[in-house]
Design a protein around this motif. Sequence first.
Motif, mmCIF file in Angstrom:
data_model
loop_
_atom_site.group_PDB
_atom_site.id
_atom_site.type_symbol
_atom_site.label_atom_id
_atom_site.label_comp_id
_atom_site.label_asym_id
_atom_site.label_seq_id
_atom_site.Cartn_x
_atom_site.Cartn_y
_atom_site.Cartn_z
ATOM 1 N N ASP A 120 18.110 37.275 -50.925
ATOM 2 C CA ASP A 120 19.284 37.513 -49.929
ATOM 3 C C ASP A 120 20.409 37.429 -50.678
ATOM 4 O OD1 ASP A 120 21.228 37.658 -47.682
ATOM 5 O OD2 ASP A 120 20.685 35.932 -46.851
ATOM 6 N N LYS A 121 21.320 38.365 -51.094
ATOM 7 C CA LYS A 121 22.418 38.379 -51.940
ATOM 8 C C LYS A 121 23.522 38.907 -50.705
ATOM 9 C CE LYS A 121 21.002 36.645 -55.668
ATOM 10 N NZ LYS A 121 21.447 35.197 -56.039
ATOM 11 N N SER A 122 23.162 39.199 -49.250
ATOM 12 C CA SER A 122 24.090 39.896 -48.573
ATOM 13 C C SER A 122 25.529 39.519 -48.419
ATOM 14 C CB SER A 122 23.508 39.838 -47.056
ATOM 15 O OG SER A 122 23.685 38.355 -46.808
ATOM 16 N N ARG A 123 26.008 38.315 -49.233
ATOM 17 C CA ARG A 123 27.545 37.890 -49.431
ATOM 18 C C ARG A 123 28.140 39.034 -50.241
ATOM 19 N NH1 ARG A 123 27.727 33.632 -52.560
ATOM 20 N NH2 ARG A 123 29.868 33.592 -52.180
ATOM 21 N N TYR A 124 27.328 39.609 -51.095
ATOM 22 C CA TYR A 124 27.927 40.614 -51.940
ATOM 23 C C TYR A 124 28.176 41.829 -51.591
ATOM 24 C CZ TYR A 124 27.312 36.794 -55.439
ATOM 25 O OH TYR A 124 27.265 35.437 -55.773
ATOM 26 N N SER A 125 29.071 42.424 -51.863
ATOM 27 C CA SER A 125 29.493 43.871 -51.287
ATOM 28 C C SER A 125 28.560 44.818 -51.927
ATOM 29 C CB SER A 125 30.932 44.231 -51.502
ATOM 30 O OG SER A 125 31.141 44.312 -53.030
ATOM 31 N N MET A 126 27.949 44.586 -53.033
ATOM 32 C CA MET A 126 26.991 45.693 -53.757
ATOM 33 C C MET A 126 25.770 45.728 -53.096
ATOM 34 S SD MET A 126 27.634 44.977 -57.904
ATOM 35 C CE MET A 126 27.168 43.170 -57.929
ATOM 36 N N ASP A 127 25.340 44.770 -52.446
ATOM 37 C CA ASP A 127 24.166 44.832 -51.742
ATOM 38 C C ASP A 127 24.247 45.538 -50.391
ATOM 39 O OD1 ASP A 127 22.550 43.282 -53.397
ATOM 40 O OD2 ASP A 127 21.787 42.159 -51.523
ATOM 41 N N TRP A 128 25.613 45.818 -49.886
ATOM 42 C CA TRP A 128 25.966 46.466 -48.797
ATOM 43 C C TRP A 128 25.897 48.106 -49.043
ATOM 44 C CZ3 TRP A 128 31.766 47.532 -48.054
ATOM 45 C CH2 TRP A 128 31.800 48.529 -46.901
ATOM 46 N N TYR A 129 26.608 48.468 -50.124
ATOM 47 C CA TYR A 129 26.791 49.796 -50.297
ATOM 48 C C TYR A 129 26.015 50.528 -51.465
ATOM 49 C CZ TYR A 129 29.590 48.294 -54.667
ATOM 50 O OH TYR A 129 29.880 47.838 -55.738
ATOM 51 N N TYR A 130 25.076 49.674 -52.217
ATOM 52 C CA TYR A 130 24.361 50.207 -53.414
ATOM 53 C C TYR A 130 23.265 51.010 -53.064
ATOM 54 C CZ TYR A 130 25.503 49.817 -58.264
ATOM 55 O OH TYR A 130 26.063 50.253 -59.496
ATOM 56 N N GLU A 159 33.747 43.297 -43.001
ATOM 57 C CA GLU A 159 33.152 42.015 -43.794
ATOM 58 C C GLU A 159 33.851 42.265 -45.193
ATOM 59 O OE1 GLU A 159 29.084 41.090 -43.953
ATOM 60 O OE2 GLU A 159 28.772 41.742 -42.033
ATOM 61 N N PHE A 160 33.817 43.448 -45.526
ATOM 62 C CA PHE A 160 34.283 43.446 -47.254
ATOM 63 C C PHE A 160 35.613 44.338 -47.266
ATOM 64 C CE2 PHE A 160 29.365 43.227 -47.081
ATOM 65 C CZ PHE A 160 29.518 42.192 -47.863
ATOM 66 N N VAL A 161 36.063 45.082 -46.610
ATOM 67 C CA VAL A 161 37.094 46.134 -46.716
ATOM 68 C C VAL A 161 38.312 45.481 -46.431
ATOM 69 C CG1 VAL A 161 38.479 48.238 -46.275
ATOM 70 C CG2 VAL A 161 35.921 48.245 -46.511
ATOM 71 N N VAL A 162 39.302 45.107 -47.105
ATOM 72 C CA VAL A 162 40.687 44.635 -47.225
ATOM 73 C C VAL A 162 41.674 45.942 -47.137
ATOM 74 C CG1 VAL A 162 42.596 42.939 -47.880
ATOM 75 C CG2 VAL A 162 40.048 42.629 -48.315
ATOM 76 N N PRO A 163 42.333 46.194 -46.120
ATOM 77 C CA PRO A 163 43.271 47.327 -45.825
ATOM 78 C C PRO A 163 44.124 47.387 -46.864
ATOM 79 C CG PRO A 163 42.701 46.619 -43.564
ATOM 80 C CD PRO A 163 42.314 45.705 -44.429
#
Length: 341
Positions: free
Chosen positions: A207-217, A239-243
């Motif tokens: 579980d590395k769901s804190r990391y954005s890479m696990d989201w988009y990879y 969770e990850f995108v900062v406008p």
Amino acid sequence: MVFPELPAVPGVLTSRDIRRTGESIAAAQEPDGALPWFTGGHTDPWDHVESAMGLTVAGLWDQARDAYIWSAKTQRDDGSWPMQIRQGVIENADADTNFCAYLATGMLHFLTVTGDRGFVADLWPTVRAGIDFVLDLPRGAHGEIHWSAGESGSSGEALLTGCSSIYHSLGCALELADRVGDPRPDWASARRKLGGALRDHPEAFLDKSRYSMDWYYPILAGALRGRAAHAHLERHWGEFVVPDLGIRCVSDAPWVTGAETCELVLALDANGNDAAANALFTAIQHLRESDGSYWTGLVFTDGKRWPEERTTWTAAAVILAADALSRTTPGNGIFRDAQPS
């Protein structure tokens, strides 16, 4: 020799800007061809290849060739590379499976951009040995690939980001195999099984769901596409995108990073999310320095660039994203063209 037109993203970066960014990568290259994180920093085999891909898009083909020759010369007899090297000295002798597979991506990209079949044929045994090393290691029940191997054997643990990248590299390796007349149906079978693990068995990975890479990879790598990919991106966007700044490296830290942002740009481009991809690419330019290099990231709560490093692989990710958005070189679809299997 005909060099490619260099990418340009209107209103964001000119082709000269891209060339300067490529030159910032080349400036860090060591005499033996290694591309460290920054001048005097360490080299790892994955970021080395990523930086070589940036050089290729920027038209610095000789420097890219030198980088790939370094990969061939430093490969060990079992097909692996040490995880970390500094100026020719091994600092971590363990092998990262994702690192060992990535040369396939770099060589397909180089072939597609340059058309240099002879050079790629010369490097094919190196690519093949790297892929065979990865697939000869023990795998998990669902086809997931353990992330590292050392003297005591494999780690016994799989990472979603690493396996996604391996999945992409296997697709590139299969295309190269067909082009050089050395088809590998066993690689295709391993890729299909790995794709199933990435889509259907999240429990197979740490579980590395804190990391954005696990989201988009999984999207970047081609394991997930279409409506499912769009829904997945939407689910974690906040969770990850900062406008106007980019994306967080980890969800619970006020730190946006250039490479992760540009990889998300590539993932969005691959899935047809053009407006979001262009907006993020524009936003991350606050990390650009006057010589064309890029800072790794920004802690946006205090406005400080951190770490105080301008990394070659961040610059390369920017170049690759610019190429994808502008559809400039023949290699601009290296991620977009990846398809699920």
